[in-house]
Design an enzyme around this catalytic site. Sequence first.
Site, PDB file in Angstrom:
ATOM      1  N   ASP A  18       0.843  -1.085  -0.052  1.00 53.70           N
ATOM      2  CA  ASP A  18      -0.028   0.140  -0.204  1.00 53.70           C
ATOM      3  C   ASP A  18       0.748   1.219  -0.077  1.00 53.70           C
ATOM      4  OD1 ASP A  18      -2.357   1.669   0.219  1.00 53.70           O
ATOM      5  OD2 ASP A  18      -1.885   2.095   2.309  1.00 53.70           O
ATOM      6  N   TYR A  50      -0.797   8.476  -2.451  1.00 53.99           N
ATOM      7  CA  TYR A  50      -0.868   8.135  -3.811  1.00 53.99           C
ATOM      8  C   TYR A  50      -2.177   8.862  -4.456  1.00 53.99           C
ATOM      9  CZ  TYR A  50       2.792   4.299  -3.759  1.00 53.99           C
ATOM     10  OH  TYR A  50       3.723   3.485  -3.596  1.00 53.99           O
ATOM     11  N   GLY A  51      -2.973   9.147  -3.566  1.00 52.63           N
ATOM     12  CA  GLY A  51      -4.677   9.528  -3.938  1.00 52.63           C
ATOM     13  C   GLY A  51      -4.652  10.623  -4.837  1.00 52.63           C
ATOM     14  N   ASN A  82      -6.414   1.082  -3.141  1.00 50.01           N
ATOM     15  CA  ASN A  82      -7.317   1.308  -4.232  1.00 50.01           C
ATOM     16  C   ASN A  82      -6.884   1.960  -5.414  1.00 50.01           C
ATOM     17  OD1 ASN A  82     -10.525   0.514  -3.178  1.00 50.01           O
ATOM     18  ND2 ASN A  82      -9.073   0.987  -1.292  1.00 50.01           N
ATOM     19  N   THR A  83      -6.100   2.978  -4.891  1.00 51.49           N
ATOM     20  CA  THR A  83      -5.426   3.981  -6.085  1.00 51.49           C
ATOM     21  C   THR A  83      -4.607   3.029  -7.087  1.00 51.49           C
ATOM     22  OG1 THR A  83      -5.472   5.650  -4.419  1.00 51.49           O
ATOM     23  CG2 THR A  83      -4.499   5.885  -6.289  1.00 51.49           C
ATOM     24  N   GLU A 160      -3.897   8.667   9.354  1.00 47.23           N
ATOM     25  CA  GLU A 160      -2.648   8.555   9.531  1.00 47.23           C
ATOM     26  C   GLU A 160      -2.121   9.392  10.887  1.00 47.23           C
ATOM     27  OE1 GLU A 160       0.376   7.948   6.826  1.00 47.23           O
ATOM     28  OE2 GLU A 160      -1.107   6.827   5.859  1.00 47.23           O
ATOM     29  N   THR A 193      -8.059   2.028   1.364  1.00 44.69           N
ATOM     30  CA  THR A 193      -7.676   1.032   2.391  1.00 44.69           C
ATOM     31  C   THR A 193      -7.676   1.706   3.937  1.00 44.69           C
ATOM     32  OG1 THR A 193      -5.654   0.854   1.583  1.00 44.69           O
ATOM     33  CG2 THR A 193      -6.985  -0.973   1.088  1.00 44.69           C
TER      34      THR A 193
HETATM   35  N1  DGL Z   1      -4.572   3.654   0.852  1.00 43.18           N
HETATM   36  C1  DGL Z   1      -4.670   4.268  -0.451  1.00 43.18           C
HETATM   37  C2  DGL Z   1      -5.791   3.702  -1.133  1.00 43.18           C
HETATM   38  O1  DGL Z   1      -6.571   2.642  -0.974  1.00 43.18           O
HETATM   39  C3  DGL Z   1      -5.067   5.513  -0.069  1.00 43.18           C
HETATM   40  C4  DGL Z   1      -4.078   6.476   0.491  1.00 43.18           C
HETATM   41  C5  DGL Z   1      -3.333   7.270  -0.374  1.00 43.18           C
HETATM   42  O2  DGL Z   1      -3.694   8.420  -1.057  1.00 43.18           O
HETATM   43  O3  DGL Z   1      -2.004   7.192  -0.731  1.00 43.18           O
HETATM   44  O4  DGL Z   1      -6.421   4.236  -2.294  1.00 43.18           O
END
Ligand code: DGL
Length: 279
Positions: A18, A50-51, A82-83, A160, A193
Amino acid sequence: MEAAIEQDKTKLPIGVFDSGVGGLTVVREIMRQIPNESIVYFGDTARVPYGGKSKETVTKYSRQIVRFLQEQQVKAIVVACNTASAYALEALEEETHLPIIGVVKPGAKTAVETTRNGKIGVIATKGTIRSEIYTQYIQQLNQNAQVVGKACPLFVSLVEEGLLEDPVTEEIAQRYLSGLIDVGIDTLILGCTHYPLIRSTVGKVMGPEVSLVNPAYETAKELKELLEEHHILRSDKPALGTNQYRFFVSDGAGDFQEFANSIFKYGVLSAKEIDIEKY
Ligand code: DGL
Protein backbone atom coordinates in the site's frame (compact mmCIF):
# COMPACT_ATOMS: atom_id res chain seq x y z
CA MET A 1 10.06 -33.86 -8.23
CA GLU A 2 7.48 -31.38 -9.47
CA ALA A 3 5.27 -32.09 -6.46
CA ALA A 4 8.21 -31.30 -4.16
CA ILE A 5 8.73 -27.93 -5.86
CA GLU A 6 5.00 -27.15 -5.59
CA GLN A 7 5.08 -28.03 -1.91
CA ASP A 8 7.99 -25.68 -1.26
CA LYS A 9 6.16 -22.87 -2.99
CA THR A 10 3.28 -23.04 -0.50
CA LYS A 11 5.71 -21.94 2.20
CA LEU A 12 6.67 -18.72 0.44
CA PRO A 13 5.13 -15.49 1.74
CA ILE A 14 2.39 -13.37 0.20
CA GLY A 15 3.50 -9.85 -0.76
CA VAL A 16 1.10 -7.08 0.23
CA PHE A 17 1.58 -3.38 -0.49
CA ASP A 18 0.00 0.00 0.00
CA SER A 19 1.04 3.63 -0.13
CA GLY A 20 1.28 3.63 3.69
CA VAL A 21 -0.51 2.10 6.64
CA GLY A 22 -3.93 1.59 5.01
CA GLY A 23 -3.05 -1.81 3.57
CA LEU A 24 -2.71 -3.11 7.12
CA THR A 25 -6.52 -3.34 7.19
CA VAL A 26 -6.19 -5.90 4.38
CA VAL A 27 -3.31 -7.69 6.15
CA ARG A 28 -5.49 -7.94 9.26
CA GLU A 29 -8.16 -9.72 7.23
CA ILE A 30 -5.64 -12.06 5.53
CA MET A 31 -4.23 -13.00 8.96
CA ARG A 32 -7.77 -13.78 10.13
CA GLN A 33 -8.92 -15.80 7.11
CA ILE A 34 -5.73 -17.64 6.12
CA PRO A 35 -3.67 -17.73 9.33
CA ASN A 36 -1.06 -20.20 8.04
CA GLU A 37 0.26 -17.77 5.45
CA SER A 38 3.40 -15.69 5.88
CA ILE A 39 3.27 -12.07 4.76
CA VAL A 40 5.79 -9.51 3.53
CA TYR A 41 4.22 -6.04 3.73
CA PHE A 42 5.54 -2.92 2.10
CA GLY A 43 4.15 0.53 2.98
CA ASP A 44 5.39 3.36 0.78
CA THR A 45 5.44 5.82 3.67
CA ALA A 46 7.99 8.12 1.98
CA ARG A 47 5.73 8.74 -1.02
CA VAL A 48 2.24 8.57 0.52
CA PRO A 49 -0.36 9.76 -0.48
CA TYR A 50 -0.89 8.17 -3.89
CA GLY A 51 -4.46 9.47 -4.05
CA GLY A 52 -3.74 12.76 -5.86
CA LYS A 53 -0.90 11.47 -8.08
CA SER A 54 -1.10 10.65 -11.77
CA LYS A 55 -1.65 7.19 -13.22
CA GLU A 56 1.95 7.20 -14.59
CA THR A 57 3.46 7.99 -11.19
CA VAL A 58 1.36 5.46 -9.28
CA THR A 59 2.18 2.80 -11.90
CA LYS A 60 5.91 3.58 -11.67
CA TYR A 61 5.82 3.32 -7.85
CA SER A 62 3.81 0.09 -8.00
CA ARG A 63 6.28 -1.48 -10.44
CA GLN A 64 9.18 -0.65 -8.10
CA ILE A 65 7.35 -2.24 -5.18
CA VAL A 66 6.53 -5.37 -7.16
CA ARG A 67 10.25 -5.71 -8.02
CA PHE A 68 11.09 -5.41 -4.32
CA LEU A 69 8.47 -8.02 -3.37
CA GLN A 70 9.73 -10.38 -6.06
CA GLU A 71 13.20 -10.07 -4.56
CA GLN A 72 11.61 -11.21 -1.28
CA GLN A 73 10.46 -14.33 -3.16
CA VAL A 74 6.75 -13.89 -2.62
CA LYS A 75 4.40 -16.42 -4.20
CA ALA A 76 1.52 -13.98 -4.83
CA ILE A 77 0.86 -10.25 -4.57
CA VAL A 78 -2.02 -8.27 -3.08
CA VAL A 79 -2.32 -4.65 -4.18
CA ALA A 80 -3.84 -3.45 -0.90
CA CYS A 81 -4.35 0.08 -2.17
CA ASN A 82 -7.40 1.16 -4.15
CA THR A 83 -5.52 3.88 -6.02
CA ALA A 84 -2.81 1.46 -7.15
CA SER A 85 -5.46 -1.16 -7.98
CA ALA A 86 -7.33 1.42 -10.07
CA TYR A 87 -4.30 2.76 -11.92
CA ALA A 88 -1.66 0.03 -12.02
CA LEU A 89 -3.17 -3.43 -11.58
CA GLU A 90 -3.74 -4.02 -15.29
CA ALA A 91 -0.09 -3.23 -16.13
CA LEU A 92 1.19 -5.32 -13.22
CA GLU A 93 -0.94 -8.29 -14.26
CA GLU A 94 0.61 -8.19 -17.73
CA GLU A 95 4.17 -7.85 -16.43
CA THR A 96 4.40 -10.34 -13.62
CA HIS A 97 4.07 -14.10 -13.75
CA LEU A 98 2.83 -14.18 -10.14
CA PRO A 99 -0.83 -14.46 -9.17
CA ILE A 100 -1.88 -10.89 -8.34
CA ILE A 101 -5.09 -9.41 -6.94
CA GLY A 102 -6.33 -5.90 -6.16
CA VAL A 103 -9.03 -4.63 -3.81
CA VAL A 104 -11.42 -2.90 -6.23
CA LYS A 105 -13.07 -5.88 -7.93
CA PRO A 106 -13.78 -7.67 -4.63
CA GLY A 107 -15.25 -4.45 -3.17
CA ALA A 108 -17.49 -3.92 -6.20
CA LYS A 109 -18.74 -7.50 -6.01
CA THR A 110 -19.66 -7.22 -2.32
CA ALA A 111 -21.49 -3.93 -2.90
CA VAL A 112 -23.59 -5.40 -5.71
CA GLU A 113 -24.49 -8.34 -3.46
CA THR A 114 -25.36 -5.99 -0.60
CA THR A 115 -27.48 -3.24 -2.16
CA ARG A 116 -31.27 -3.51 -2.18
CA ASN A 117 -32.17 -0.25 -3.93
CA GLY A 118 -29.31 -0.33 -6.48
CA LYS A 119 -27.85 2.98 -5.26
CA ILE A 120 -24.22 2.52 -4.28
CA GLY A 121 -21.87 5.18 -2.95
CA VAL A 122 -18.10 4.99 -3.24
CA ILE A 123 -15.75 7.03 -1.10
CA ALA A 124 -12.11 6.93 -2.13
CA THR A 125 -9.13 9.02 -3.14
CA LYS A 126 -9.33 11.50 -6.02
CA GLY A 127 -7.43 9.07 -8.26
CA THR A 128 -9.76 6.14 -7.61
CA ILE A 129 -12.87 8.27 -8.15
CA ARG A 130 -11.42 9.87 -11.28
CA SER A 131 -10.61 6.43 -12.76
CA GLU A 132 -14.32 5.46 -12.43
CA ILE A 133 -13.15 1.89 -11.93
CA TYR A 134 -15.71 1.07 -9.24
CA THR A 135 -18.51 2.26 -11.53
CA GLN A 136 -17.20 0.06 -14.36
CA TYR A 137 -16.94 -3.09 -12.24
CA ILE A 138 -20.28 -2.50 -10.52
CA GLN A 139 -22.11 -1.92 -13.79
CA GLN A 140 -20.52 -5.03 -15.30
CA LEU A 141 -22.29 -6.96 -12.53
CA ASN A 142 -25.51 -4.92 -12.47
CA GLN A 143 -26.00 -2.51 -15.35
CA ASN A 144 -28.90 -0.78 -13.64
CA ALA A 145 -26.92 0.12 -10.53
CA GLN A 146 -26.47 3.81 -9.86
CA VAL A 147 -22.99 4.63 -8.56
CA VAL A 148 -22.15 7.91 -6.84
CA GLY A 149 -18.50 8.60 -6.08
CA LYS A 150 -17.05 11.09 -3.63
CA ALA A 151 -13.34 11.79 -3.12
CA CYS A 152 -12.47 12.24 0.56
CA PRO A 153 -8.75 13.10 0.49
CA LEU A 154 -8.53 14.47 4.05
CA PHE A 155 -9.56 11.12 5.52
CA VAL A 156 -6.11 9.67 4.73
CA SER A 157 -4.28 12.30 6.81
CA LEU A 158 -6.81 12.03 9.64
CA VAL A 159 -6.25 8.28 9.80
CA GLU A 160 -2.47 8.63 9.61
CA GLU A 161 -2.72 11.14 12.49
CA GLY A 162 -4.65 8.56 14.50
CA LEU A 163 -7.79 10.78 14.73
CA LEU A 164 -10.07 7.80 14.26
CA GLU A 165 -12.94 8.84 16.51
CA ASP A 166 -12.46 12.55 16.82
CA PRO A 167 -14.90 15.49 16.47
CA VAL A 168 -12.72 16.89 13.66
CA THR A 169 -13.05 13.65 11.68
CA GLU A 170 -16.80 13.62 12.27
CA GLU A 171 -17.17 17.23 11.09
CA ILE A 172 -15.23 16.50 7.91
CA ALA A 173 -17.16 13.27 7.35
CA GLN A 174 -20.42 15.23 7.57
CA ARG A 175 -19.23 17.64 4.87
CA TYR A 176 -17.98 14.89 2.58
CA LEU A 177 -20.93 12.53 3.02
CA SER A 178 -24.00 14.79 3.07
CA GLY A 179 -24.38 14.60 -0.72
CA LEU A 180 -24.42 10.79 -0.62
CA ILE A 181 -27.12 10.83 2.06
CA ASP A 182 -29.24 13.15 -0.12
CA VAL A 183 -29.00 10.73 -3.09
CA GLY A 184 -30.41 7.91 -0.92
CA ILE A 185 -27.66 5.31 -1.29
CA ASP A 186 -28.17 2.19 0.81
CA THR A 187 -24.62 0.83 0.41
CA LEU A 188 -21.31 2.63 0.78
CA ILE A 189 -17.97 1.20 -0.32
CA LEU A 190 -15.02 2.21 1.83
CA GLY A 191 -12.92 2.48 -1.33
CA CYS A 192 -9.62 3.38 0.27
CA THR A 193 -7.78 0.98 2.52
CA HIS A 194 -7.39 3.69 5.17
CA TYR A 195 -11.13 4.20 5.58
CA PRO A 196 -12.09 1.00 7.45
CA LEU A 197 -10.17 2.52 10.35
CA ILE A 198 -12.77 5.32 10.58
CA ARG A 199 -15.66 2.98 9.89
CA SER A 200 -17.48 3.88 13.11
CA THR A 201 -17.35 7.62 12.35
CA VAL A 202 -18.54 7.07 8.77
CA GLY A 203 -21.27 4.74 10.05
CA LYS A 204 -22.43 7.32 12.59
CA VAL A 205 -22.75 10.00 9.90
CA MET A 206 -24.44 7.75 7.31
CA GLY A 207 -26.87 6.16 9.77
CA PRO A 208 -27.88 2.53 10.37
CA GLU A 209 -29.80 2.19 7.08
CA VAL A 210 -26.61 2.36 5.02
CA SER A 211 -24.45 -0.80 4.78
CA LEU A 212 -20.73 -0.13 4.78
CA VAL A 213 -18.60 -2.36 2.56
CA ASN A 214 -14.98 -3.00 3.49
CA PRO A 215 -13.38 -4.63 0.40
CA ALA A 216 -10.70 -6.24 2.62
CA TYR A 217 -12.99 -9.10 3.65
CA GLU A 218 -13.80 -10.20 0.09
CA THR A 219 -10.19 -9.59 -1.02
CA ALA A 220 -8.85 -12.04 1.58
CA LYS A 221 -11.53 -14.55 0.56
CA GLU A 222 -10.64 -14.23 -3.14
CA LEU A 223 -6.93 -14.43 -2.30
CA LYS A 224 -7.55 -17.78 -0.62
CA GLU A 225 -9.37 -19.01 -3.74
CA LEU A 226 -6.55 -17.75 -5.97
CA LEU A 227 -3.93 -19.59 -3.87
CA GLU A 228 -6.03 -22.75 -4.03
CA GLU A 229 -6.36 -22.45 -7.80
CA HIS A 230 -2.57 -22.21 -8.13
CA HIS A 231 -2.01 -25.00 -5.58
CA ILE A 232 0.02 -22.70 -3.35
CA LEU A 233 -2.23 -22.37 -0.30
CA ARG A 234 -0.25 -23.21 2.80
CA SER A 235 -1.72 -26.04 4.83
CA ASP A 236 0.62 -26.11 7.83
CA LYS A 237 1.58 -23.45 10.35
CA PRO A 238 5.06 -21.89 10.04
CA ALA A 239 7.46 -23.32 12.63
CA LEU A 240 7.56 -21.55 15.97
CA GLY A 241 10.17 -18.79 16.06
CA THR A 242 10.01 -18.07 12.31
CA ASN A 243 9.23 -14.53 11.33
CA GLN A 244 5.77 -15.07 9.85
CA TYR A 245 5.02 -11.39 9.26
CA ARG A 246 7.67 -8.99 8.00
CA PHE A 247 7.11 -5.26 7.47
CA PHE A 248 9.06 -2.88 5.26
CA VAL A 249 8.57 0.84 4.67
CA SER A 250 10.28 3.57 2.67
CA ASP A 251 10.42 6.00 5.64
CA GLY A 252 9.49 6.44 9.31
CA ALA A 253 9.75 2.85 10.50
CA GLY A 254 9.13 3.82 14.14
CA ASP A 255 5.85 5.63 13.44
CA PHE A 256 4.72 2.81 11.20
CA GLN A 257 5.40 0.23 13.87
CA GLU A 258 3.51 2.24 16.48
CA PHE A 259 0.55 2.59 14.15
CA ALA A 260 0.56 -1.10 13.24
CA ASN A 261 0.58 -2.05 16.90
CA SER A 262 -2.44 0.17 17.54
CA ILE A 263 -4.58 -1.81 15.08
CA PHE A 264 -3.23 -5.39 15.35
CA LYS A 265 -3.59 -7.89 18.14
CA TYR A 266 -0.36 -9.38 16.83
CA GLY A 267 2.73 -7.44 18.04
CA VAL A 268 4.77 -5.87 15.23
CA LEU A 269 8.26 -6.04 16.67
CA SER A 270 10.08 -4.31 13.86
CA ALA A 271 9.65 -2.55 10.56
CA LYS A 272 12.60 -2.11 8.25
CA GLU A 273 13.31 0.92 6.09
CA ILE A 274 14.42 0.26 2.52
CA ASP A 275 15.33 2.53 -0.39
CA ILE A 276 12.51 1.81 -2.83
CA GLU A 277 13.99 4.16 -5.45
CA LYS A 278 16.69 1.54 -6.04
CA TYR A 279 14.15 -0.85 -7.56
N1 DGL B 1 -4.59 3.50 0.81
C1 DGL B 1 -4.76 4.25 -0.40
C2 DGL B 1 -5.94 3.69 -1.20
O1 DGL B 1 -6.52 2.67 -0.85
C3 DGL B 1 -5.02 5.69 -0.18
C4 DGL B 1 -3.98 6.50 0.48
C5 DGL B 1 -3.24 7.36 -0.49
O2 DGL B 1 -3.79 8.35 -0.99
O3 DGL B 1 -2.10 7.03 -0.71
O4 DGL B 1 -6.29 4.25 -2.21
